[in-house]
Design an enzyme around this catalytic site. Sequence first.
Site, short mmCIF file in Angstrom:
data_model
loop_
_atom_site.label_atom_id
_atom_site.label_comp_id
_atom_site.label_asym_id
_atom_site.label_seq_id
_atom_site.Cartn_x
_atom_site.Cartn_y
_atom_site.Cartn_z
N ASP B 138 -1.11 14.13 5.34
CA ASP B 138 -2.44 13.72 5.81
C ASP B 138 -3.55 14.16 4.86
OD1 ASP B 138 -1.33 12.57 8.04
OD2 ASP B 138 -1.64 14.33 9.31
N MET B 180 -0.17 6.34 8.84
CA MET B 180 -0.38 7.62 9.50
C MET B 180 -1.72 8.24 9.10
SD MET B 180 3.25 9.69 9.60
CE MET B 180 4.54 9.29 10.79
N LEU B 296 8.85 5.87 7.70
CA LEU B 296 9.21 5.48 6.33
C LEU B 296 8.28 6.15 5.32
CD1 LEU B 296 9.98 1.66 6.70
CD2 LEU B 296 11.54 3.60 6.82
N GLN B 297 6.98 6.19 5.64
CA GLN B 297 6.00 6.66 4.67
C GLN B 297 6.10 8.15 4.36
OE1 GLN B 297 1.99 6.06 6.57
NE2 GLN B 297 3.26 6.08 8.42
#
Lengths: 406, 406
Positions: B138, B180, B296-297
């Site tokens: 993040d 995300m 996935l990311q």
Amino acid sequence: MPSGKILVAQGGGPTAVINQSLVGVALEARRFRSVERVYGARHGVRGIINEDFDDLTQETSHNLELVANTPSSALGSTRDKPDAKYCHEIFEVLRAHEIEHFFYIGGNDSADTTRIVSLEAQRAGYPLRCIHIPKTIDNDLVGNDHTPGFPSAARFVAQAFAGANLDNASLPGVYVGVVMGRHAGFLTAASALGKKFPDDGPHLIYVPERTFAIEQFLHDVKQTYERFGRCVIAVSEGIHDASGAPMASLLAKDIERDEHGNLQLSGNGALADLLCEEIKSKLGIKRVRGDTFGYLQRSFIGCVSDVDQREAREVGEKAVQFAMWGRRDGSVAIRRTGFYSVDYELLALDDVAGKTRVMEDEFIAASGTDITDAFRLYLRPLLGSGMPDAFRLRPNPVPKVRNAAR
Amino acid sequence: MPSGKILVAQGGGPTAVINQSLVGVALEARRFRSVERVYGARHGVRGIINEDFDDLTQETSHNLELVANTPSSALGSTRDKPDAKYCHEIFEVLRAHEIEHFFYIGGNDSADTTRIVSLEAQRAGYPLRCIHIPKTIDNDLVGNDHTPGFPSAARFVAQAFAGANLDNASLPGVYVGVVMGRHAGFLTAASALGKKFPDDGPHLIYVPERTFAIEQFLHDVKQTYERFGRCVIAVSEGIHDASGAPMASLLAKDIERDEHGNLQLSGNGALADLLCEEIKSKLGIKRVRGDTFGYLQRSFIGCVSDVDQREAREVGEKAVQFAMWGRRDGSVAIRRTGFYSVDYELLALDDVAGKTRVMEDEFIAASGTDITDAFRLYLRPLLGSGMPDAFRLRPNPVPKVRNAAR
């Protein structure tokens, strides 16, 4: 002596290597003295109707090589399905440009388009050589050992599950990954190639070749979760109940169909969400996560099989050779000749068009939720070189001091 | 003279490079004569309570290097948040093993865990050196130029959108990709680094730093679609209305929270599906597709930034140096010193723990739906070498013969 112009176009869903085939056609065609121009139609057969042609002959070989390595259809695509009237419009445009060779790169539906155009050309007396060049991530073209585009998508799926398995091992729970595949489970089955250690996921694989029952599914998940403390599941978007109704269609509000009559299964997360909800509510497992791989699996830039790249190039080259030296229309097909080598042949359009290959029984385990070693052996060479690999710390447990009795 | 044993553990969501930091600690620690054993706790702080330790000293350097290159947390992770009682259990176990150094690799919540453990150790009079090692996709740790794990996830997102844009150009329509990012839009903004040509997508980018209004969103999409004939949209999972309520939470039936009080936003496709439904029904656009990048990311194997790998290794190494040569607990932070180079410093735990960095205003365009060149310049060197690139056929339109007037 045919005209000096040939036409190439791309149809259906893109793949990571479909431009290799395009460039294969463009570069190989110019080696023939009879070929003066290679035209590309923008957005498939629709580009013919619209007379929207690009002259690929004016491209540099350098830029063509760069485009070949770029995923998705460089000429654009379409899902148009021509009828007789559409075909006559096609012939009018082709006649105006003196084009007598047509190469169409695509899957089942594009093979069918090529068949229709070929048939209507014969009926109309228009001298057109039509060659279908295979591509589809679904791997569902009959008569082919496999189809260009599938190996790269399979590599993405295998890598994705290798990572998802590691993630799930780190924070245990249930993970559901939904993979493309309307009728054929090849791509979903590729998830198993991401497994390395015996307890790695995917622990359960559901393909459209077997009937899906939610009760059995929940039973399988429960059993796996109890055994491993976690569960990674690969599900094909095309799973269906005993009546043949896709689970995804039971969920969608408006079912979208394309012109070939195919249900729109991708592009939403409803199936993964439904399965996750069932697991949460019926099995009482808290950490349940669902991903729908969607368009990532077919267009992600930077995940490609080098074997796939080379073969996609070759089907384009062979298509030109079949057209120039052969006497009939057809569909280029890949035949496996060794472990690992391939050769190419030209099948009749009728033998490929509109037909759907599904996974052979020998590829699916008796349990119906796993694949066989035969499938592993089939798929592994297609994934290409440099597959990333996962490693673990070897167990060196420290003897317990305080909690020795626990 | 502290004991000869150190302990390392991993907390929170995994990243592609979190094992680099683990291996950085394990290899660097052994260069200190005072260190005899490096223990790893399985599944974060929970592994301490459970006395579930692995002796990393018994690993080979070869296998450690292989593990370093494997994504996700090799030791397993947890979302446990310790309180005073939990901490006392921790100290009992640490005392039994004579462990006086604790390294915790994780994001905001793990920084907070480290702060709590450090504070309680002081209160309890237990001599424990606590060092937090940063990681989070993040990129929302304050005091850091960026955090390890973010560059690799950003690379995945940029590559994914580069491919999705090509796919969307091939078969035009609207594409929504949900990325995300609970409070910080860095990862969603990374989608813009997949753009190459002026008309490439993502055409619209929605980050949690700006209020989301569905009417404005539909207006933006309509305008973009009219201009380009298609529209690619990047949306952060954390977008929220003016009241601060996340759009995703307006949709979920049961809102799941972890022990740190975070809403569970990932792991379902509801937000993408809602936005797609709105576009279909309100704008009457037929081809609308949504993908949720989900797990996935953060765990895809084979998409990693080499810059990220090196820095993740270095924060682990520096953590050990700060612990062995320093006199205080803290959180290792990355400081940018050139274009491109970095250095590391030790921040006070209080200055990092539980705080959330969001995107600086200078990184977000005035429109609120795009990023600035300052952000491009900030992110580009982090993505590392060998970024795949997209190329196009150069336009060489064939003059129309039949439809010249159209």
